[in-house]
Design a protein around this motif. Structure first.
Motif, PDB file in Angstrom:
ATOM      1  N   TRP A 123     -42.585  62.760  10.983  1.00  0.00           N
ATOM      2  CA  TRP A 123     -43.728  62.366  10.172  1.00  0.00           C
ATOM      3  C   TRP A 123     -43.343  60.874   9.557  1.00  0.00           C
ATOM      4  O   TRP A 123     -44.139  59.965   9.606  1.00  0.00           O
ATOM      5  CB  TRP A 123     -44.210  63.291   9.118  1.00  0.00           C
ATOM      6  CG  TRP A 123     -45.432  62.995   8.278  1.00  0.00           C
ATOM      7  CD1 TRP A 123     -46.672  63.173   8.726  1.00  0.00           C
ATOM      8  CD2 TRP A 123     -45.408  62.341   7.109  1.00  0.00           C
ATOM      9  NE1 TRP A 123     -47.695  62.391   7.662  1.00  0.00           N
ATOM     10  CE2 TRP A 123     -46.931  61.895   6.796  1.00  0.00           C
ATOM     11  CE3 TRP A 123     -44.310  61.602   6.498  1.00  0.00           C
ATOM     12  CZ2 TRP A 123     -47.306  61.182   5.894  1.00  0.00           C
ATOM     13  CZ3 TRP A 123     -44.761  60.748   5.339  1.00  0.00           C
ATOM     14  CH2 TRP A 123     -45.968  60.610   4.829  1.00  0.00           C
ATOM     15  N   LEU A 124     -42.232  61.025   9.056  1.00  0.00           N
ATOM     16  CA  LEU A 124     -41.698  59.609   8.294  1.00  0.00           C
ATOM     17  C   LEU A 124     -41.629  58.448   9.166  1.00  0.00           C
ATOM     18  O   LEU A 124     -41.811  57.345   8.950  1.00  0.00           O
ATOM     19  CB  LEU A 124     -40.494  60.175   7.565  1.00  0.00           C
ATOM     20  CG  LEU A 124     -40.540  60.980   6.374  1.00  0.00           C
ATOM     21  CD1 LEU A 124     -39.123  61.512   5.636  1.00  0.00           C
ATOM     22  CD2 LEU A 124     -41.188  59.950   5.182  1.00  0.00           C
ATOM     23  N   ARG A 126     -42.864  57.976  12.166  1.00  0.00           N
ATOM     24  CA  ARG A 126     -44.276  57.756  12.650  1.00  0.00           C
ATOM     25  C   ARG A 126     -44.824  56.981  11.484  1.00  0.00           C
ATOM     26  O   ARG A 126     -45.589  55.757  11.965  1.00  0.00           O
ATOM     27  CB  ARG A 126     -45.094  58.892  12.922  1.00  0.00           C
ATOM     28  CG  ARG A 126     -46.513  58.849  13.466  1.00  0.00           C
ATOM     29  CD  ARG A 126     -47.139  59.926  13.936  1.00  0.00           C
ATOM     30  NE  ARG A 126     -48.372  59.745  14.674  1.00  0.00           N
ATOM     31  CZ  ARG A 126     -49.373  59.865  14.021  1.00  0.00           C
ATOM     32  NH1 ARG A 126     -49.467  60.254  12.672  1.00  0.00           N
ATOM     33  NH2 ARG A 126     -50.719  59.381  14.499  1.00  0.00           N
ATOM     34  N   ASN A 127     -44.822  57.228  10.308  1.00  0.00           N
ATOM     35  CA  ASN A 127     -45.670  56.662   9.146  1.00  0.00           C
ATOM     36  C   ASN A 127     -44.847  55.180   8.725  1.00  0.00           C
ATOM     37  O   ASN A 127     -45.391  54.115   8.444  1.00  0.00           O
ATOM     38  CB  ASN A 127     -45.868  57.518   8.029  1.00  0.00           C
ATOM     39  CG  ASN A 127     -47.155  58.308   8.348  1.00  0.00           C
ATOM     40  OD1 ASN A 127     -48.085  57.962   8.196  1.00  0.00           O
ATOM     41  ND2 ASN A 127     -46.778  59.549   9.091  1.00  0.00           N
ATOM     42  N   TYR A 128     -43.507  55.356   8.407  1.00  0.00           N
ATOM     43  CA  TYR A 128     -42.861  54.319   7.980  1.00  0.00           C
ATOM     44  C   TYR A 128     -42.926  53.067   8.922  1.00  0.00           C
ATOM     45  O   TYR A 128     -42.944  51.763   8.468  1.00  0.00           O
ATOM     46  CB  TYR A 128     -41.575  54.681   7.573  1.00  0.00           C
ATOM     47  CG  TYR A 128     -40.628  53.356   6.876  1.00  0.00           C
ATOM     48  CD1 TYR A 128     -40.484  53.150   5.742  1.00  0.00           C
ATOM     49  CD2 TYR A 128     -39.631  52.800   7.827  1.00  0.00           C
ATOM     50  CE1 TYR A 128     -40.010  51.863   5.308  1.00  0.00           C
ATOM     51  CE2 TYR A 128     -39.110  51.759   7.403  1.00  0.00           C
ATOM     52  CZ  TYR A 128     -39.056  51.247   6.410  1.00  0.00           C
ATOM     53  OH  TYR A 128     -38.644  50.021   5.741  1.00  0.00           O
ATOM     54  N   ASP A 130     -44.760  52.522  11.407  1.00  0.00           N
ATOM     55  CA  ASP A 130     -46.364  52.290  11.794  1.00  0.00           C
ATOM     56  C   ASP A 130     -46.406  52.255  12.933  1.00  0.00           C
ATOM     57  O   ASP A 130     -46.984  51.507  14.124  1.00  0.00           O
ATOM     58  CB  ASP A 130     -46.567  50.632  11.518  1.00  0.00           C
ATOM     59  CG  ASP A 130     -47.983  50.272  11.708  1.00  0.00           C
ATOM     60  OD1 ASP A 130     -48.808  51.122  11.168  1.00  0.00           O
ATOM     61  OD2 ASP A 130     -48.269  49.235  11.836  1.00  0.00           O
ATOM     62  N   THR A 132     -48.447  54.883  14.169  1.00  0.00           N
ATOM     63  CA  THR A 132     -49.451  55.834  13.907  1.00  0.00           C
ATOM     64  C   THR A 132     -50.589  55.833  15.381  1.00  0.00           C
ATOM     65  O   THR A 132     -51.222  56.850  15.322  1.00  0.00           O
ATOM     66  CB  THR A 132     -50.589  55.682  12.851  1.00  0.00           C
ATOM     67  OG1 THR A 132     -50.870  54.147  12.648  1.00  0.00           O
ATOM     68  CG2 THR A 132     -49.596  56.002  11.588  1.00  0.00           C
ATOM     69  N   PHE A 136     -48.707  62.269  17.115  1.00  0.00           N
ATOM     70  CA  PHE A 136     -47.290  62.913  16.171  1.00  0.00           C
ATOM     71  C   PHE A 136     -46.748  63.925  17.304  1.00  0.00           C
ATOM     72  O   PHE A 136     -45.701  63.954  17.358  1.00  0.00           O
ATOM     73  CB  PHE A 136     -48.061  63.631  15.157  1.00  0.00           C
ATOM     74  CG  PHE A 136     -46.903  64.620  14.365  1.00  0.00           C
ATOM     75  CD1 PHE A 136     -46.174  63.953  13.423  1.00  0.00           C
ATOM     76  CD2 PHE A 136     -46.897  65.926  14.593  1.00  0.00           C
ATOM     77  CE1 PHE A 136     -45.217  64.701  12.911  1.00  0.00           C
ATOM     78  CE2 PHE A 136     -45.768  66.665  13.982  1.00  0.00           C
ATOM     79  CZ  PHE A 136     -45.148  66.070  13.084  1.00  0.00           C
ATOM     80  N   TYR A 171     -38.676  55.440   3.003  1.00  0.00           N
ATOM     81  CA  TYR A 171     -40.240  55.338   2.729  1.00  0.00           C
ATOM     82  C   TYR A 171     -40.494  55.117   1.093  1.00  0.00           C
ATOM     83  O   TYR A 171     -41.473  54.438   0.674  1.00  0.00           O
ATOM     84  CB  TYR A 171     -40.563  56.765   3.067  1.00  0.00           C
ATOM     85  CG  TYR A 171     -42.110  57.429   3.023  1.00  0.00           C
ATOM     86  CD1 TYR A 171     -42.961  56.933   3.844  1.00  0.00           C
ATOM     87  CD2 TYR A 171     -42.526  57.972   1.747  1.00  0.00           C
ATOM     88  CE1 TYR A 171     -44.479  57.244   3.877  1.00  0.00           C
ATOM     89  CE2 TYR A 171     -43.890  58.361   1.682  1.00  0.00           C
ATOM     90  CZ  TYR A 171     -44.650  57.980   2.505  1.00  0.00           C
ATOM     91  OH  TYR A 171     -46.073  58.273   2.389  1.00  0.00           O
ATOM     92  N   ARG A 175     -42.765  52.139  -1.476  1.00  0.00           N
ATOM     93  CA  ARG A 175     -43.595  52.346  -2.523  1.00  0.00           C
ATOM     94  C   ARG A 175     -42.737  52.106  -3.858  1.00  0.00           C
ATOM     95  O   ARG A 175     -43.227  52.738  -4.711  1.00  0.00           O
ATOM     96  CB  ARG A 175     -44.131  54.023  -2.188  1.00  0.00           C
ATOM     97  CG  ARG A 175     -44.904  54.217  -1.310  1.00  0.00           C
ATOM     98  CD  ARG A 175     -44.891  55.409  -0.603  1.00  0.00           C
ATOM     99  NE  ARG A 175     -46.171  55.366   0.396  1.00  0.00           N
ATOM    100  CZ  ARG A 175     -45.969  54.773   1.724  1.00  0.00           C
ATOM    101  NH1 ARG A 175     -44.663  54.237   1.996  1.00  0.00           N
ATOM    102  NH2 ARG A 175     -46.639  54.808   2.611  1.00  0.00           N
TER     103      ARG A 175
END
Length: 397
Positions: A123-124, A126-128, A130, A132, A136, A171, A175
């Motif tokens: 998940w990290l 895929r999201n960090y 980019d 998407t 998944f 991640y 933020r």
């Protein structure tokens, strides 16, 4: 389009079949199986009891006591000759809580945690990075189909914990939670080889303060481990001795049994030129610093491209075993964004990362007559690295 749809379906089926094949290792799971987790568990347990787990006799005796207390058949003792404790003393406070549990509970908790960590790692990534646009489930299937992943789960490899903390640090930096990120990166440094690509990545991105604080956190963990122990120098000397013994066993002796699961290009140097370990180590460190400087001087803008480049450099120029190819998961996103021709090339080049090549060699005459085939991992990574360079150049024209 129809041809591409057939290829995609076939690739999903292939990945699922590989994942099932590798997962079958768990059919033989016993409480002796998590040998890598057992070492840090016993290390933390000995540390809490004021004993030096880097002493092979102490490590074996502690495990024997655990087996007697929990009615476990001691079929695979820890320590020498193949499984000595090589994690630093700073890892003991991290694993201190598990060391308070009975081994049977701790082993199960570690497997469940590692499985959850793998999901979070995917998940990290895929999201960090980019990614998407990539499903998944595809990234997860690739991770599970890697021939090292289920083996790492079976032996309780700390890779899952430290890869999770490393990715979480990236991640959280995005933020603006820099201090928490530094704390997590400091924990990742308990496995220095796995932390290396994260440190290089953050240095290239000019995140010097996070790296500095992470190093301080790692030193705090080290000081805590030494402060609790009554003979801190004995602990440090034991750790140093075990690391040197491992490096000597893997490289200087040139034993294919130990080199066959390494991604380090040095296995070929030592296989082709005996007694070359000292020179290779010097060249290896020099190339690692040089390539890190090149990336720092002319950083790649895209995060996935940069981390993948660093992962290739780290896997080929430092000590990594086959389960650490999880560092290359961002490459799945790059392959997914490439043309059909590039997809097919990448899939073909990566096949040995999924297929049990060594298992086939062990069961056929090929392993006896062509032992160099066991050393296929660095060659596969070099080939994939060439694909990555070609793809990167094509996308920057």
């Amino acid at each position: 389009m129809k041809y591409q749809a057939h290829f995609t379906t076939a690739f999903y089926i292939f990945l699922f079949a590989c994942a099932l094949l590798h997962a079958s290792h768990f059919l033989s799971f016993t409480y002796n199986s998590p040998i890598d987790f057992r070492n840090v568990y016993l290390g933390a347990r000995c540390w809490l009891q004021g004993q030096n787990a880097y002493d092979d006799a102490v490590l074996k005796q502690t495990w024997q006591s655990v087996c007697e207390d929990e009615h476990i058949e001691n079929t695979l003792p820890p320590g020498l000759p193949q499984n000595s404790l090589v994690y630093p003393p700073a890892a003991f406070p991290v694993y201190g809580l598990t060391a308070l549990m009975p081994w049977k509970w701790a082993a199960v908790v570690n497997v469940l945690f590692s499985c959850a960590a793998l999901l979070l790692i995917v998940w990290l990534i895929r999201n960090y990075f980019d990614l998407t646009r990539i499903p998944f489930i595809l990234i997860l299937l690739v991770a599970c189909a890697f021939k090292g992943t289920f083996h790492a789960l079976l032996v309780g490899q700390p890779t899952f914990l430290f890869l999770l903390t490393g990715l979480l640090s990236l991640y959280l930096i995005k933020r603006q939670h820099n201090y928490t990120a530094a704390l997590l990166l400091g924990i990742t440094l308990c496995k220095p080889t796995l932390a290396l690509p994260f440190v290089i990545y953050l240095v290239v991105r000019r995140r010097y303060r996070v790296v500095a604080i992470a190093v301080l956190w790692q030193l705090v963990l080290l000081v805590v481990s030494l402060f609790v122990f009554t003979q801190p120098l004995a602990l440090l000397n034991g750790f140093s001795h075990n690391i040197n013994a491992l490096m000597d066993m893997v490289y200087a002796q040139g034993n294919i049994y130990y080199m066959r699961t390494l991604t380090d290009a040095g296995v070929w140097v030592n296989y082709l030129i005996s007694n070359s370990y000292a020179l290779w180590k010097l060249l290896q460190n020099g190339m690692l610093i040089l390539l890190a400087y090149v990336l720092w001087n002319k950083p790649i803008k895209n995060d996935a491209h940069l981390f993948t480049a660093i992962a290739f450099v780290s896997l080929l120029l430092s000590y990594h075993l086959f389960y650490d190819v999880l560092l290359l998961l961002p490459l799945v996103g790059l392959v997914g964004a490439s043309s059909p021709k590039y997809k097919i090339w990448a899939a073909c080049l990566a096949l040995p990362l999924f297929l049990p090549v060594n298992g086939v060699l062990d069961r056929t005459f090929a392993g006896t007559y062509f032992p160099f085939l066991y050393l296929h991992l660095p060659l596969v990574l070099v080939a994939l690295g060439c694909w990555f360079i070609a793809y990167t150049r094509m996308n920057h024209k």
